[in-house]
Design an enzyme around this catalytic site. Structure first.
Site, short mmCIF file in Angstrom:
data_model
loop_
_atom_site.label_atom_id
_atom_site.label_comp_id
_atom_site.label_asym_id
_atom_site.label_seq_id
_atom_site.Cartn_x
_atom_site.Cartn_y
_atom_site.Cartn_z
CB ALA A 1 31.59 5.20 -32.96
N GLY B 1 30.64 3.04 -37.55
CA GLY B 1 31.67 3.97 -38.01
C GLY B 1 32.73 3.28 -38.87
CD GLU C 1 28.84 6.19 -40.09
OE1 GLU C 1 29.23 5.88 -38.95
OE2 GLU C 1 28.09 7.15 -40.32
N1 COA Z 1 33.05 0.04 -29.17
C1 COA Z 1 33.75 -0.31 -28.09
N2 COA Z 1 34.23 -1.55 -27.88
C2 COA Z 1 33.98 -2.48 -28.81
C3 COA Z 1 33.25 -2.20 -29.97
C4 COA Z 1 32.77 -0.86 -30.15
N3 COA Z 1 32.10 -0.49 -31.23
N4 COA Z 1 33.16 -3.33 -30.70
C5 COA Z 1 33.81 -4.28 -30.03
N5 COA Z 1 34.31 -3.79 -28.88
C6 COA Z 1 35.09 -4.47 -27.83
C7 COA Z 1 34.22 -5.39 -26.99
O1 COA Z 1 33.58 -4.64 -25.98
C8 COA Z 1 35.25 -6.34 -26.47
O2 COA Z 1 35.98 -5.71 -25.42
P1 COA Z 1 36.30 -6.51 -24.03
O3 COA Z 1 37.14 -7.69 -24.48
O4 COA Z 1 37.06 -5.52 -23.23
O5 COA Z 1 34.97 -6.91 -23.49
C9 COA Z 1 36.21 -6.51 -27.64
O6 COA Z 1 36.01 -5.36 -28.46
C10 COA Z 1 35.94 -7.75 -28.47
O7 COA Z 1 34.59 -7.71 -28.89
P2 COA Z 1 33.54 -8.91 -28.65
O8 COA Z 1 32.17 -8.31 -28.64
O9 COA Z 1 33.94 -9.70 -27.45
O10 COA Z 1 33.78 -9.79 -29.95
P3 COA Z 1 32.73 -10.78 -30.62
O11 COA Z 1 33.52 -11.56 -31.62
O12 COA Z 1 31.94 -11.52 -29.62
O13 COA Z 1 31.71 -9.82 -31.42
C11 COA Z 1 31.12 -7.92 -32.81
C12 COA Z 1 32.17 -9.01 -32.50
C13 COA Z 1 31.74 -6.99 -33.82
C14 COA Z 1 29.88 -8.58 -33.41
C15 COA Z 1 30.74 -7.18 -31.52
O14 COA Z 1 31.92 -6.74 -30.89
C16 COA Z 1 29.87 -5.97 -31.74
O15 COA Z 1 28.67 -6.10 -32.00
N6 COA Z 1 30.45 -4.74 -31.62
C17 COA Z 1 29.71 -3.51 -31.69
C18 COA Z 1 29.31 -3.19 -33.10
C19 COA Z 1 28.52 -1.91 -33.16
O16 COA Z 1 27.42 -1.81 -32.66
N7 COA Z 1 29.10 -0.90 -33.81
C20 COA Z 1 28.46 0.35 -34.01
C21 COA Z 1 28.75 1.31 -32.93
S1 COA Z 1 27.89 2.83 -33.18
#
Ligand code: COA
Length: 259
Positions: free
Chosen positions: A66, A111, A114
């Site tokens: 999400a 999500g 999910e």
């Molecule tokens: N919601 C909003 N933005 C998200 C996102 C999410 N769930 N997941 C990734 N993004 C965004 C990041 O903020 C980043 O945006 P920016 O470039 O404007 O800063 C972009 O997507 C790229 O993500 P980034 O974190 O830089 O990539 P990464 O390769 O370093 O890490 C993940 C990848 C998937 C491990 C990491 O993005 C992450 O942990 N995301 C959240 C996962 C999460 O907790 N999901 C459950 C939500 S309830």
């Protein structure tokens, strides 16, 4: 149909839907939910669509969860409404009479996991990663994840993933039964299409009845065996059942019309 956050392509009855927010790893925001809502109405009603593939844009993520930026200052009531909205849409994916399968082409987190679990089955690329990292945010899954994860991989494994926020790779996911196949990323769509091309030759009402009967396993208001009796019986009232049996006896290919 034009969507803000989805790309769609219909070919040979298979609608490929790409969640298209690559800069945000395809995170599910309000716009994606609104588009999925509209998309499902189209899937349910458009006779040209026989089956659906859902994939994420790019080669890094299916859906990274999400959209966390929308969680901001939600109240308890607004949190419930958000979960209700997500569950409603994911339930309609699960209950779709037309097969909807997830091509998990990278991160399927929160999500995203999910969404993949709401689909009828999943195929993963070898770089896919699955997880429910909500506890890192002081949250739990809200779009059916606690229930479907336990249904798909068993309660012990599900609780471990839910409370640790650990991710599993594609090989572990196939071993757990969370995905049906793991393939190289460039073969993912073709693998899904090769399965759906076969499914699309079958009697559509019987396909829909299989999905409905299998879903009844987890519906406490229904007895799945009784549901199966009803659905089995209803097949005898279809033209396709007559065509299927006559074609078998005449040693020819059946031509189903979905009637
Ligand atoms: N919601 C909003 N933005 C998200 C996102 C999410 N769930 N997941 C990734 N993004 C965004 C990041 O903020 C980043 O945006 P920016 O470039 O404007 O800063 C972009 O997507 C790229 O993500 P980034 O974190 O830089 O990539 P990464 O390769 O370093 O890490 C993940 C990848 C998937 C491990 C990491 O993005 C992450 O942990 N995301 C959240 C996962 C999460 O907790 N999901 C459950 C939500 S309830």
């Amino acid at each position: 149909m034009a969507y803000q956050t989805l790309l769609t392509e219909l070919e040979n009855g298979i609608l490929t839907v790409t969640i298209n927010r690559p800069d945000k790893l395809n995170a599910l925001n309000k716009d994606v939910f609104n588009d999925l809502d509209t998309l499902l109405k189209q899937v349910y009603t458009d006779n040209q669509i026989q089956s659906v593939i859902i994939i994420g844009s790019g080669n890094k993520a299916f859906v990274a969860g999400a959209d966390i930026t929308e969680f901001g200052n939600l109240s308890v009531e607004q949190g419930k409404q958000l979960a209700k909205r997500g569950q409603d849409i994911f339930d309609r994916i699960e209950q779709s009479p037309k097969p909807i399968i997830a091509c998990v082409n990278g991160f399927a987190l929160g999500g995203g996991c999910e969404l993949a679990m709401a689909c009828h089955f999943r195929i993963a690329s070898d770089n896919a990663k699955f997880g429910q990292p909500e506890v890192n945010l002081g949250l739990i899954p809200g779009y059916g994840g606690t229930q479907r994860l336990a249904q798909l991989i068993g309660k012990g494994r599900a609780i471990e993933l839910l409370i640790s926020a650990n991710m599993i790779d594609a090989q572990t996911a196939v071993q757990y039964g969370l995905v049906n196949y793991v393939v190289p990323q460039d073969e993912l769509i073709n693998k899904a299409k090769s399965i759906l091309q076969i499914v699309n030759t079958k009697a559509p009402l019987a396909v829909a009845a299989c999905i409905k009967a299998a879903n009844a396993v987890w519906n406490e208001s229904k007895n799945g065996f009784n549901e199966e009796i009803e659905l089995f019986g209803s097949c005898f009232g279809t033209e396709d059942m007559k065509e299927g049996t006559i074609a078998f006896l005449e040693k020819r290919k059946a031509h189903f019309t979905g009637k």
